[in-house]
Design an enzyme around this catalytic site. Structure first.
Site, PDB file in Angstrom:
ATOM      1  N   PHE A  88      27.139  45.609   7.059  1.00  0.00           N
ATOM      2  CA  PHE A  88      28.353  46.507   6.726  1.00  0.00           C
ATOM      3  C   PHE A  88      29.441  45.778   6.763  1.00  0.00           C
ATOM      4  O   PHE A  88      29.807  44.905   7.610  1.00  0.00           O
ATOM      5  CB  PHE A  88      28.224  47.369   7.928  1.00  0.00           C
ATOM      6  CG  PHE A  88      28.585  48.837   7.766  1.00  0.00           C
ATOM      7  CD1 PHE A  88      27.677  49.810   7.252  1.00  0.00           C
ATOM      8  CD2 PHE A  88      30.064  48.870   7.614  1.00  0.00           C
ATOM      9  CE1 PHE A  88      28.235  51.214   7.160  1.00  0.00           C
ATOM     10  CE2 PHE A  88      30.535  50.272   7.351  1.00  0.00           C
ATOM     11  CZ  PHE A  88      29.714  51.420   7.090  1.00  0.00           C
TER      12      PHE A  88
ATOM     13  N   SER B 155      26.360  46.702  12.495  1.00  0.00           N
ATOM     14  CA  SER B 155      26.611  46.233  14.056  1.00  0.00           C
ATOM     15  C   SER B 155      25.730  46.744  15.055  1.00  0.00           C
ATOM     16  O   SER B 155      25.513  46.228  15.983  1.00  0.00           O
ATOM     17  CB  SER B 155      28.050  46.326  14.257  1.00  0.00           C
ATOM     18  OG  SER B 155      29.030  45.639  13.431  1.00  0.00           O
ATOM     19  N   PHE B 156      25.414  47.893  14.840  1.00  0.00           N
ATOM     20  CA  PHE B 156      24.626  48.774  15.491  1.00  0.00           C
ATOM     21  C   PHE B 156      23.075  47.976  15.874  1.00  0.00           C
ATOM     22  O   PHE B 156      22.488  48.258  16.611  1.00  0.00           O
ATOM     23  CB  PHE B 156      24.277  50.216  15.269  1.00  0.00           C
ATOM     24  CG  PHE B 156      23.729  51.305  16.446  1.00  0.00           C
ATOM     25  CD1 PHE B 156      24.550  51.719  17.368  1.00  0.00           C
ATOM     26  CD2 PHE B 156      22.312  51.374  16.284  1.00  0.00           C
ATOM     27  CE1 PHE B 156      24.009  52.219  18.485  1.00  0.00           C
ATOM     28  CE2 PHE B 156      21.896  52.471  17.361  1.00  0.00           C
ATOM     29  CZ  PHE B 156      22.689  52.786  18.478  1.00  0.00           C
ATOM     30  N   GLU B 157      22.638  47.253  14.634  1.00  0.00           N
ATOM     31  CA  GLU B 157      21.418  46.419  14.778  1.00  0.00           C
ATOM     32  C   GLU B 157      21.592  45.176  15.227  1.00  0.00           C
ATOM     33  O   GLU B 157      20.566  44.460  15.455  1.00  0.00           O
ATOM     34  CB  GLU B 157      20.915  46.551  13.469  1.00  0.00           C
ATOM     35  CG  GLU B 157      20.132  47.842  12.975  1.00  0.00           C
ATOM     36  CD  GLU B 157      21.239  48.736  12.311  1.00  0.00           C
ATOM     37  OE1 GLU B 157      22.288  48.536  11.982  1.00  0.00           O
ATOM     38  OE2 GLU B 157      21.041  50.088  13.045  1.00  0.00           O
TER      39      GLU B 157
ATOM     40  N   ALA C 115      31.694  43.748  11.617  1.00  0.00           N
ATOM     41  CA  ALA C 115      32.915  44.178  11.607  1.00  0.00           C
ATOM     42  C   ALA C 115      32.880  45.747  11.524  1.00  0.00           C
ATOM     43  O   ALA C 115      32.523  46.459  10.853  1.00  0.00           O
ATOM     44  CB  ALA C 115      33.601  43.639  10.308  1.00  0.00           C
ATOM     45  N   VAL C 116      33.393  46.317  12.746  1.00  0.00           N
ATOM     46  CA  VAL C 116      33.725  47.902  12.834  1.00  0.00           C
ATOM     47  C   VAL C 116      34.848  48.172  12.571  1.00  0.00           C
ATOM     48  O   VAL C 116      35.844  47.667  13.296  1.00  0.00           O
ATOM     49  CB  VAL C 116      33.188  48.215  14.227  1.00  0.00           C
ATOM     50  CG1 VAL C 116      32.938  49.677  13.817  1.00  0.00           C
ATOM     51  CG2 VAL C 116      31.775  47.516  14.383  1.00  0.00           C
TER      52      VAL C 116
ATOM     53  N   THR D 266      35.026  55.219   9.399  1.00  0.00           N
ATOM     54  CA  THR D 266      34.135  56.002  10.190  1.00  0.00           C
ATOM     55  C   THR D 266      34.460  56.645  11.304  1.00  0.00           C
ATOM     56  O   THR D 266      35.414  56.466  11.872  1.00  0.00           O
ATOM     57  CB  THR D 266      32.933  55.279  10.705  1.00  0.00           C
ATOM     58  OG1 THR D 266      32.047  55.940  11.317  1.00  0.00           O
ATOM     59  CG2 THR D 266      33.387  54.225  11.926  1.00  0.00           C
TER      60      THR D 266
ATOM     61  N   HIS E  65      32.217  57.648  13.482  1.00  0.00           N
ATOM     62  CA  HIS E  65      31.355  57.324  14.740  1.00  0.00           C
ATOM     63  C   HIS E  65      31.551  55.929  15.155  1.00  0.00           C
ATOM     64  O   HIS E  65      30.762  55.279  15.757  1.00  0.00           O
ATOM     65  CB  HIS E  65      29.937  57.512  14.493  1.00  0.00           C
ATOM     66  CG  HIS E  65      29.139  56.748  13.393  1.00  0.00           C
ATOM     67  ND1 HIS E  65      29.498  56.833  12.196  1.00  0.00           N
ATOM     68  CD2 HIS E  65      28.185  55.873  13.624  1.00  0.00           C
ATOM     69  CE1 HIS E  65      28.666  56.192  11.519  1.00  0.00           C
ATOM     70  NE2 HIS E  65      27.813  55.440  12.257  1.00  0.00           N
TER      71      HIS E  65
ATOM     72  N   ARG F  89      41.397  38.426  10.913  1.00  0.00           N
ATOM     73  CA  ARG F  89      40.828  37.829  11.846  1.00  0.00           C
ATOM     74  C   ARG F  89      39.513  37.164  11.250  1.00  0.00           C
ATOM     75  O   ARG F  89      38.571  36.795  12.030  1.00  0.00           O
ATOM     76  CB  ARG F  89      40.356  38.819  12.960  1.00  0.00           C
ATOM     77  CG  ARG F  89      41.653  39.255  13.797  1.00  0.00           C
ATOM     78  CD  ARG F  89      41.314  40.977  14.437  1.00  0.00           C
ATOM     79  NE  ARG F  89      42.597  41.094  15.338  1.00  0.00           N
ATOM     80  CZ  ARG F  89      43.584  41.348  14.796  1.00  0.00           C
ATOM     81  NH1 ARG F  89      43.811  41.521  13.417  1.00  0.00           N
ATOM     82  NH2 ARG F  89      44.813  41.590  15.636  1.00  0.00           N
TER      83      ARG F  89
END
Ligand code: INI
Length: 230
Positions: free
Chosen positions: A89, A123-125, A147-148, A153, A155, A194
């Site tokens: 993602f 990233s959740f995984e 990277a979130v 999103t 969530h 970053r």
């Protein structure tokens, strides 16, 4: 070598990119020097303050000794093995972070054959795969790259909290350093800053942290002052 490793076909589209963000990513790829700016050279001296839990990295010859042993991780990673888990993602960003991590590992003496990379959807995984790698007994450390981006999103908090707590659990439940190389940003522009842009490359920093922590755990375990991985 690094470019070859990164030549992976990504079939999952990430969020739509503005042309400005795409240009920024291209500039980062074309300008390699920012990737180098964060490295700690092997000649960097380390001091540990007995009054602080933090090991300070300083270009200093000052030595502060505790009464007993003082342990400080080295940033020379020769002979060490590492796993990298990368989220697909926002792969515009995570590929740059991975590139920074691989370059950093190489600069710190880690052999390319001593690095394994696993890709996950998001990233959740990261927690599941990093914990499985950490518990395999094959690695001195594992780094998680993601990277979130808040703007992308609703969530955001759920993904960030899940990744953060899960990665913390992966490290404390394995006894192996699992390093948090996940960007949590409001915008793609901040993320790219970053990922080799004007704020350095957090993937590279995560790799140096993994080498230092892996080395610290090795030396403390060799001295019988830390439990073996559990
Ligand atoms: N995963 C990310 O790594 N970054 C994001 O910004 C993100 N957003 O925006 O939602 C994201 N979501 C996917 C998530 O990590 C999981 O893959 C998904 O929920 C399936 O479990």
């Amino acid at each position: 070598m690094v470019a070859a490793k990164l030549n992976v076909k990504m079939n999952q589209p990430c969020i739509s990119q503005s042309s400005h963000v795409k240009r920024l990513a291209q500039t980062i790829r074309a300008t390699k020097s920012p990737l180098l700016s964060f490295y700690h050279t092997p000649s960097t001296k380390f001091i540990t303050s007995p009054t602080s839990p933090h090991t300070l990295r300083r270009n200093s010859t000052v030595k502060v000794n505790a009464g007993g042993d003082t342990f400080v991780g080295s940033v020379i990673g020769t002979g060490m093995r590492f796993g990298i888990v990368v989220a697909r993602f926002n792969d515009l960003v995570t590929k740059l972070l991975l590139e920074g991590a691989l370059e950093s590992f190489q600069r710190h003496g880690v052999g390319t054959d001593d690095i394994d990379v696993a890709w996950v959807p998001g990233s959740f995984e990261l927690p599941l795969v990093s914990k499985a790698m950490a518990k395999s007994g094959k690695y001195d450390g594992v780094i998680c790259i993601g990277a979130v981006v808040r703007g992308a999103t609703t969530h955001y908090e759920a993904v960030v909290n899940g990744a953060t707590g899960g990665i913390l659990n992966a490290t404390t439940d394995s006894g192996v350093p699992v390093v948090f190389g996940v960007l949590t940003c409001d915008t793609m522009e901040q993320a790219l800053d970053r990922a080799g842009g004007k704020v350095g490359n957090k993937g590279g920093e995560a790799a140096v942290t993994a080498v230092e922590m892996g080395s610290l755990m090795r030396s403390m375990r060799a001295a019988g002052k830390a439990a073996p991985p559990w």
